[in-house]
Design an enzyme around this catalytic site. Structure first.
Site, PDB file in Angstrom:
ATOM      1  N   LYS A   1       0.865  -1.181   0.000  1.00  0.00           N
ATOM      2  CA  LYS A   1       0.000   0.000   0.000  1.00  0.00           C
ATOM      3  C   LYS A   1       0.895   1.222   0.000  1.00  0.00           C
ATOM      4  O   LYS A   1       2.026   1.170   0.485  1.00  0.00           O
ATOM      5  CB  LYS A   1      -0.880   0.026   1.258  1.00  0.00           C
ATOM      6  CG  LYS A   1      -2.147   0.831   1.102  1.00  0.00           C
ATOM      7  CD  LYS A   1      -3.209   0.033   0.392  1.00  0.00           C
ATOM      8  CE  LYS A   1      -4.526   0.751   0.316  1.00  0.00           C
ATOM      9  NZ  LYS A   1      -5.600  -0.153  -0.132  1.00  0.00           N
TER      10      LYS A   1
HETATM   11  P1  NAD Z   1     -13.100   7.531  -2.781  1.00  0.00           P
HETATM   12  O1  NAD Z   1     -12.103   8.573  -2.417  1.00  0.00           O
HETATM   13  O2  NAD Z   1     -13.459   7.326  -4.192  1.00  0.00           O
HETATM   14  O3  NAD Z   1     -14.476   7.777  -1.966  1.00  0.00           O
HETATM   15  C1  NAD Z   1     -14.510   7.903  -0.574  1.00  0.00           C
HETATM   16  C2  NAD Z   1     -15.914   8.303  -0.159  1.00  0.00           C
HETATM   17  O4  NAD Z   1     -15.979   8.346   1.274  1.00  0.00           O
HETATM   18  C3  NAD Z   1     -16.306   9.701  -0.630  1.00  0.00           C
HETATM   19  O5  NAD Z   1     -17.698   9.731  -0.932  1.00  0.00           O
HETATM   20  C4  NAD Z   1     -16.024  10.572   0.576  1.00  0.00           C
HETATM   21  O6  NAD Z   1     -16.779  11.775   0.604  1.00  0.00           O
HETATM   22  C5  NAD Z   1     -16.426   9.632   1.696  1.00  0.00           C
HETATM   23  N1  NAD Z   1     -15.811   9.957   2.978  1.00  0.00           N
HETATM   24  C6  NAD Z   1     -14.545  10.365   3.223  1.00  0.00           C
HETATM   25  N2  NAD Z   1     -14.374  10.594   4.533  1.00  0.00           N
HETATM   26  C7  NAD Z   1     -15.552  10.316   5.133  1.00  0.00           C
HETATM   27  C8  NAD Z   1     -16.024  10.385   6.464  1.00  0.00           C
HETATM   28  N3  NAD Z   1     -15.218  10.809   7.450  1.00  0.00           N
HETATM   29  N4  NAD Z   1     -17.304  10.030   6.717  1.00  0.00           N
HETATM   30  C9  NAD Z   1     -18.129   9.635   5.718  1.00  0.00           C
HETATM   31  N5  NAD Z   1     -17.750   9.557   4.429  1.00  0.00           N
HETATM   32  C10 NAD Z   1     -16.478   9.905   4.147  1.00  0.00           C
HETATM   33  O7  NAD Z   1     -12.518   6.173  -2.125  1.00  0.00           O
HETATM   34  P2  NAD Z   1     -12.883   4.680  -2.544  1.00  0.00           P
HETATM   35  O8  NAD Z   1     -11.903   4.249  -3.567  1.00  0.00           O
HETATM   36  O9  NAD Z   1     -14.335   4.562  -2.777  1.00  0.00           O
HETATM   37  O10 NAD Z   1     -12.488   3.895  -1.201  1.00  0.00           O
HETATM   38  C11 NAD Z   1     -13.382   3.772  -0.104  1.00  0.00           C
HETATM   39  C12 NAD Z   1     -12.947   2.620   0.778  1.00  0.00           C
HETATM   40  O11 NAD Z   1     -12.933   1.406   0.017  1.00  0.00           O
HETATM   41  C13 NAD Z   1     -11.532   2.736   1.359  1.00  0.00           C
HETATM   42  O12 NAD Z   1     -11.505   2.103   2.625  1.00  0.00           O
HETATM   43  C14 NAD Z   1     -10.696   1.931   0.392  1.00  0.00           C
HETATM   44  O13 NAD Z   1      -9.503   1.464   0.960  1.00  0.00           O
HETATM   45  C15 NAD Z   1     -11.657   0.798   0.086  1.00  0.00           C
HETATM   46  N6  NAD Z   1     -11.391   0.079  -1.166  1.00  0.00           N
HETATM   47  C16 NAD Z   1     -11.329   0.737  -2.362  1.00  0.00           C
HETATM   48  C17 NAD Z   1     -11.127   0.009  -3.531  1.00  0.00           C
HETATM   49  C18 NAD Z   1     -11.137   0.672  -4.881  1.00  0.00           C
HETATM   50  O14 NAD Z   1     -11.161  -0.076  -5.872  1.00  0.00           O
HETATM   51  N7  NAD Z   1     -11.146   1.979  -4.999  1.00  0.00           N
HETATM   52  C19 NAD Z   1     -10.957  -1.378  -3.464  1.00  0.00           C
HETATM   53  C20 NAD Z   1     -11.042  -2.012  -2.232  1.00  0.00           C
HETATM   54  C21 NAD Z   1     -11.258  -1.280  -1.091  1.00  0.00           C
END
Ligand code: NAD
Length: 416
Positions: free
Chosen positions: A108
């Site tokens: 990561k």
């Molecule tokens: P992103 O940046 O695209 O979206 C994050 C979302 O969470 C946004 O809507 C943001 O406004 C919201 N957010 C941020 N802080 C917040 C808070 N304090 N309270 C409520 N909402 C909040 O990120 P993402 O890629 O969707 O990732 C989200 C989660 O999923 C993370 O834990 C990431 O590690 C995990 N994840 C992502 C992927 C991927 O393919 N992008 C894959 C596996 C896991």
């Protein structure tokens, strides 16, 4: 009772690792080897800001374990992305990649910054400097970054370009790129698709029905918005969603298509006319069948876990529950579908993207989704069988399978 608020995120994830190691009766030396990251890199990332100031950000790339293949894991841009958090997320990638049985180790990276406060030009400069500072660790057969919280396909395009300026055209150096640059069809929806797939399997097992269930989703980014969109297409009853600015709630169900249009215009779900406002803290405690945290880590803790009313929690985000919260929900009989299973769809399609880049051929989205389903089905079935045969939780079963596979390959390769 595990009181985890004093622990770092990395120490918390290692509690889950240790539970698996206990089930496997693992030798203390092997535990030591598998617990800690193989390599940790911390870099300074100086950026000339638009107003002429120089800002210096902290950047990281952690390679947790590479016995099963090249290191693989996302890149996070977030103010809380410190060394301990990135180490935790890197170790989750090791167990996740092993659980879904794709040939990658776990890694990561991240930069401690708030991308919402930065211009596009500043983010471009930050990404290029960060990439150049970690470039000596990367390689198509060494370490392949991807998007995560706060980053997206545009950031991956900049990373690929910065790497390419040194090494020549290398699309396989990152995944989650725009399709025009060698990204995979179906990558942006993959994590959400995987989340919904696992939800349906678990629901069937528990005698529940996703279509008729009340569903709550925290986070409306890459993962949350696709999860909601796919659930909406299935005609499911999504009753609340949120982002960092707040949430919206409608007991009878939100019109997902209208909400997507509002988000497109306003950049947030807040202000959506056909629902009431709700705070993120209250959203987590709504009465519902499925609660899907899809935003940041540690949102369900010992404090609010006793008030969670969901029948099932599906971890679309990485590490949204502390070990203390995990224990409370387990004691209350609330099944938790762990991150390393629920959100693995993203890295699975990243693997397909890397494969497509290696032989310079793009797959149709239909093929991507079919192959994704095969891999997720196999991983889910392995977890369910272990849950049933050992009478343990979904998390314990998922970690047990992942940790066992990594330990086995470490032995085969002569590490131990
Ligand atoms: P992103 O940046 O695209 O979206 C994050 C979302 O969470 C946004 O809507 C943001 O406004 C919201 N957010 C941020 N802080 C917040 C808070 N304090 N309270 C409520 N909402 C909040 O990120 P993402 O890629 O969707 O990732 C989200 C989660 O999923 C993370 O834990 C990431 O590690 C995990 N994840 C992502 C992927 C991927 O393919 N992008 C894959 C596996 C896991």
């Amino acid at each position: 009772m595990v009181v985890s608020t004093e622990l770092s995120t990395f120490e918390e994830v290692n509690i889950f690792f240790d539970q698996a190691a206990d089930h496997l009766d693992m030798d203390e030396g092997v535990r030591k080897l598998l617990r800690r990251p193989w390599r940790e890199l911390q870099v300074s990332v100086p950026v000339r800001m638009d107003d002429g100031r120089i800002e210096v950000f902290n950047g990281f790339r952690i390679q947790h374990n590479g016995v099963r293949g090249p290191y693989k894991g996302g890149t996070r841009y977030h103010p809380m992305a410190d060394l301990e958090e990135i180490k935790a997320l890197a170790s989750l990638m090791t167990w996740k990649n092993a659980l879904v049985d794709i040939p990658f180790g776990g890694a990561k990276g991240g930069v401690q910054c708030d991308p919402r406060d930065m211009s596009e030009d500043e983010l471009n400069r930050l990404t290029r400097r960060y990439t150049i500072n970690i470039e000596h660790l990367l390689g198509v057969n060494r370490d392949i970054p991807a998007p995560d919280l706060g980053t997206n396909s545009q950031v991956m395009a900049w990373m690929m370009d910065a790497y390419g300026q040194i090494h020549g055209y290398t699309p396989g150096i990152v995944t989650g790129k725009p399709v025009e640059l060698g990204g995979s069809a179906g990558r942006s929806s993959a994590t959400g698709r995987g989340v919904v797939f696992v939800m349906r399997e678990v629901a069937r097992q528990l005698g529940m029905n996703v279509e008729g269930a009340r569903i709550v989703v925290q986070g409306f980014g890459q993962v949350g918005s696709w999860t909601v969109r796919i659930l909406g297409e299935m005609g499911c009853n999504v009753i609340a969603v949120s982002d960092v600015l707040g949430g919206v709630y409608r007991e009878k169900g939100i019109d997902v298509e209208k909400l997507m249009q509002h988000k497109e215009r306003a950049g947030t779900v807040v202000g959506f006319a056909d629902a009431d406002l709700i705070r993120n803290e209250d959203l987590l405690e709504l009465d519902c069948e499925f609660l899907i945290p899809a935003a940041i880590d540690r949102v369900i803790t010992e404090d609010n876990a006793p008030r969670v009313k969901a029948r099932v929690v599906v971890e679309a985000a990485n590490h949204p529950l502390t070990p203390g919260a995990d224990e409370i929900l387990n004691d209350r009989g609330i099944p938790i579908i762990p991150d390393i299973l629920a959100n693995a769809g993203g890295v699975v399609v990243s693997y397909f993207e890397w494969v497509q880049n290696l032989y310079q051929r793009q797959w149709e989205e239909e093929r991507v989704n079919e192959e994704l389903k095969k891999i997720m089905t196999k991983a889910y079935q392995a977890v369910q069988e272990t849950v049933d045969s050992k009478n343990i939780t979904y998390r314990e079963a998922a970690f047990l399978i992942g940790v066992k596979r990594v330990a086995h390959v470490a032995k085969l390769r002569g590490f131990i």
